[in-house]
Design a protein around this motif. Structure first.
Motif, PDB file in Angstrom:
ATOM      1  N   ASP A  70       0.854  -1.180   0.000  1.00 12.82           N
ATOM      2  CA  ASP A  70       0.000   0.000   0.000  1.00 12.82           C
ATOM      3  C   ASP A  70       0.896   1.238   0.000  1.00 12.82           C
ATOM      4  O   ASP A  70       1.633   1.482   0.962  1.00 12.82           O
ATOM      5  N   PRO A  71       0.873   2.046  -1.061  1.00 17.98           N
ATOM      6  CA  PRO A  71       1.778   3.200  -1.142  1.00 17.98           C
ATOM      7  C   PRO A  71       1.504   4.254  -0.074  1.00 17.98           C
ATOM      8  O   PRO A  71       2.379   5.078   0.227  1.00 17.98           O
ATOM      9  N   ASN A  72       0.303   4.249   0.499  1.00 13.97           N
ATOM     10  CA  ASN A  72      -0.014   5.217   1.551  1.00 13.97           C
ATOM     11  C   ASN A  72       0.519   4.785   2.906  1.00 13.97           C
ATOM     12  O   ASN A  72       0.562   5.588   3.841  1.00 13.97           O
ATOM     13  N   ALA A  73       0.914   3.503   3.011  1.00 15.33           N
ATOM     14  CA  ALA A  73       1.388   2.992   4.298  1.00 15.33           C
ATOM     15  C   ALA A  73       2.855   2.589   4.276  1.00 15.33           C
ATOM     16  O   ALA A  73       3.447   2.336   5.327  1.00 15.33           O
ATOM     17  N   THR A  74       3.445   2.540   3.088  1.00 13.85           N
ATOM     18  CA  THR A  74       4.829   2.061   2.955  1.00 13.85           C
ATOM     19  C   THR A  74       5.634   3.047   2.122  1.00 13.85           C
ATOM     20  O   THR A  74       5.273   3.345   0.982  1.00 13.85           O
ATOM     21  N   VAL A 126       9.221   4.490   0.194  1.00 13.21           N
ATOM     22  CA  VAL A 126      10.336   3.938  -0.583  1.00 13.21           C
ATOM     23  C   VAL A 126      11.522   3.667   0.335  1.00 13.21           C
ATOM     24  O   VAL A 126      12.195   2.632   0.214  1.00 13.21           O
ATOM     25  N   VAL A 127      11.781   4.573   1.272  1.00 11.86           N
ATOM     26  CA  VAL A 127      12.900   4.399   2.196  1.00 11.86           C
ATOM     27  C   VAL A 127      12.711   3.146   3.044  1.00 11.86           C
ATOM     28  O   VAL A 127      13.661   2.371   3.258  1.00 11.86           O
ATOM     29  N   ALA A 128      11.485   2.909   3.510  1.00  9.47           N
ATOM     30  CA  ALA A 128      11.206   1.716   4.324  1.00  9.47           C
ATOM     31  C   ALA A 128      11.432   0.435   3.523  1.00  9.47           C
ATOM     32  O   ALA A 128      11.988  -0.552   4.030  1.00  9.47           O
ATOM     33  N   VAL A 129      11.021   0.454   2.260  1.00  7.11           N
ATOM     34  CA  VAL A 129      11.231  -0.713   1.396  1.00  7.11           C
ATOM     35  C   VAL A 129      12.721  -0.936   1.182  1.00  7.11           C
ATOM     36  O   VAL A 129      13.220  -2.067   1.257  1.00  7.11           O
ATOM     37  N   ALA A 130      13.454   0.134   0.896  1.00  3.02           N
ATOM     38  CA  ALA A 130      14.899   0.024   0.681  1.00  3.02           C
ATOM     39  C   ALA A 130      15.586  -0.554   1.917  1.00  3.02           C
ATOM     40  O   ALA A 130      16.416  -1.466   1.814  1.00  3.02           O
ATOM     41  N   PRO A 163      12.401   4.156  -8.090  1.00  2.00           N
ATOM     42  CA  PRO A 163      11.460   3.440  -7.220  1.00  2.00           C
ATOM     43  C   PRO A 163      10.199   4.257  -6.939  1.00  2.00           C
ATOM     44  O   PRO A 163       9.116   3.690  -6.804  1.00  2.00           O
ATOM     45  N   SER A 164      10.322   5.575  -6.882  1.00  7.37           N
ATOM     46  CA  SER A 164       9.142   6.412  -6.668  1.00  7.37           C
ATOM     47  C   SER A 164       8.169   6.319  -7.838  1.00  7.37           C
ATOM     48  O   SER A 164       6.950   6.421  -7.658  1.00  7.37           O
ATOM     49  N   GLU A 165       8.689   6.090  -9.051  1.00 13.37           N
ATOM     50  CA  GLU A 165       7.824   5.936 -10.224  1.00 13.37           C
ATOM     51  C   GLU A 165       7.077   4.609 -10.177  1.00 13.37           C
ATOM     52  O   GLU A 165       5.912   4.524 -10.579  1.00 13.37           O
ATOM     53  N   THR A 166       7.752   3.569  -9.689  1.00 13.76           N
ATOM     54  CA  THR A 166       7.078   2.289  -9.507  1.00 13.76           C
ATOM     55  C   THR A 166       5.955   2.434  -8.493  1.00 13.76           C
ATOM     56  O   THR A 166       4.842   1.935  -8.702  1.00 13.76           O
ATOM     57  N   GLN A 167       6.236   3.129  -7.406  1.00 12.47           N
ATOM     58  CA  GLN A 167       5.222   3.338  -6.380  1.00 12.47           C
ATOM     59  C   GLN A 167       4.072   4.212  -6.895  1.00 12.47           C
ATOM     60  O   GLN A 167       2.906   3.947  -6.581  1.00 12.47           O
ATOM     61  N   LYS A 168       4.390   5.208  -7.692  1.00  6.86           N
ATOM     62  CA  LYS A 168       3.358   6.061  -8.270  1.00  6.86           C
ATOM     63  C   LYS A 168       2.425   5.259  -9.163  1.00  6.86           C
ATOM     64  O   LYS A 168       1.205   5.442  -9.151  1.00  6.86           O
TER      65      LYS A 168
END
Length: 339
Positions: free
Chosen positions: A295-299, A301-305, A328-333
């Motif tokens: 969920d992009p609203n709960a996770t 990019v830094v936490a994933v990294a 990675p921000s584009e993937t999340q977007k």
């Protein structure tokens, strides 16, 4: 109504029903997308081996009883999975450079036919810049073809070998497959004709059978798996089991009971990368999987990294972009837009 083709004009040969053709051309930018496409009829996994830009071009002709798949590999990959039930697969490099690829730790080059043991899972490593051709032929179609050609030698005992080297007899079959790949790649109008569908099935499997000599003295049986490839395979499995844990080079060569130099040589000769480059590639792949699923609203990019062992966000973003062609921000977007 499906087309009908009879083999050899012999009324005793079973009539084969041929479904209408489906044609696919796809480009994949990560292993998950390629895995999903290849898993239509079986459990299949494609993973990157290196930190280079991940790109695979796949072309496929699906005729029901016969499926032809062609791949252009811009990056080195590993493929693991199951066979398609009721079908026999035959794989052949159509174009390959001098670096070795492996099937079950055995060398796999342009003179090698592989992957036809229906009882074994898929486990192969393919180097970049390879063009690969695979046919999946339904069991009854293969049996009808070999019976009409009086090839009782191509029995279960033969298929158990899984891999054979045919340095003198594969050229005609390989050339035919290369031509078919170009027809699919450029969407030739020939592929829209039902009579051409019949010609493909009437040609591909008999040409394959003809390429396999009747006498075993005319081809080389599978070699023993190479020690370097076996060691690299053991290291790969250990890495997969500990991928999200702190993992050092010393952990690897100590666990495997070899020297640092032996581990490096085995990994580079098999995969074309160092063990630590391989680990980084697998962790980037894991991070991408999470970014696409979380969920992009709960996770963030830094936490994933951080979860995948990357503590410098700038270096993570740069390596990620190099490998997948986007930040990675584009993937999340994209994940947000898909919700």
């Amino acid at each position: 109504m499906p087309s009908v083709l009879r083999f050899g004009g012999d009324s005793s040969i079973k009539t084969i029903q041929i479904s209408s053709m489906r044609l696919f051309r796809r480009q994949f930018s990560d292993g998950d997308e390629a895995s999903e496409f290849m898993s239509t009829h079986r459990d299949y996994h494609v993973r990157p081996l290196s930190l280079a830009l991940f790109q695979i071009n796949l072309y496929q002709i699906d005729l029901g009883a016969l499926v032809l798949t062609f791949a252009e590999l811009q990056t080195s990959i590993q493929m693991r999975g199951e066979r398609r039930p009721g079908f026999i697969s035959f794989s052949l490099p159509l174009v390959a450079d001098k670096r070795l690829s492996y099937v079950h730790q055995c060398p796999f080059d342009q003179n090698t036919l592989a992957g036809f043991d229906t009882t074994r899972s898929v486990d192969s490593f393919c180097q970049q810049n390879m063009q690969l051709g695979e046919i999946q032929v339904r069991q009854d179609l293969f049996d009808a073809t070999r019976a009409s050609m009086r090839r009782d030698d191509l029995d279960d005992h033969f298929l158990k070998q899984d891999l054979i080297h045919l340095p003198r007899t594969l050229s005609v079959y390989r050339s035919y497959m290369q031509d078919l790949m170009q027809l699919v790649k450029w969407r030739s109008p020939l592929l829209e004709r039902p009579d051409y569908h019949q010609m493909i099935i009437g040609d591909v499997v008999p040409l394959l059978v003809d390429a396999i000599p009747r006498r075993k003295t005319e081809f080389r049986l599978p070699p023993h798996p190479r020690r370097q490839a076996q060691l690299a395979n053991q290291a790969r499995d250990y890495i997969a089991a500990h991928l999200q844990e702190p993992l050092t080079l010393k952990d690897l060569y100590t666990t495997l009971g070899v020297s640092r130099r032996t581990l490096f040589y085995s990994f580079e000769s098999t995969f074309g990368v160092t063990p630590m480059e391989y680990i980084k590639a697998q962790r980037l792949h894991g991070a991408r999987q999470l970014l696409k699923q979380a969920d992009p609203n709960a996770t963030s990019v830094v936490a994933v990294a951080n979860q995948w062992g990357f503590w410098h966000s700038g270096q993570f973003a740069k390596a990620y972009q190099t490998m997948f062609g986007e930040l990675p921000s584009e993937t999340q977007k994209q994940r947000k837009e898909d919700r």
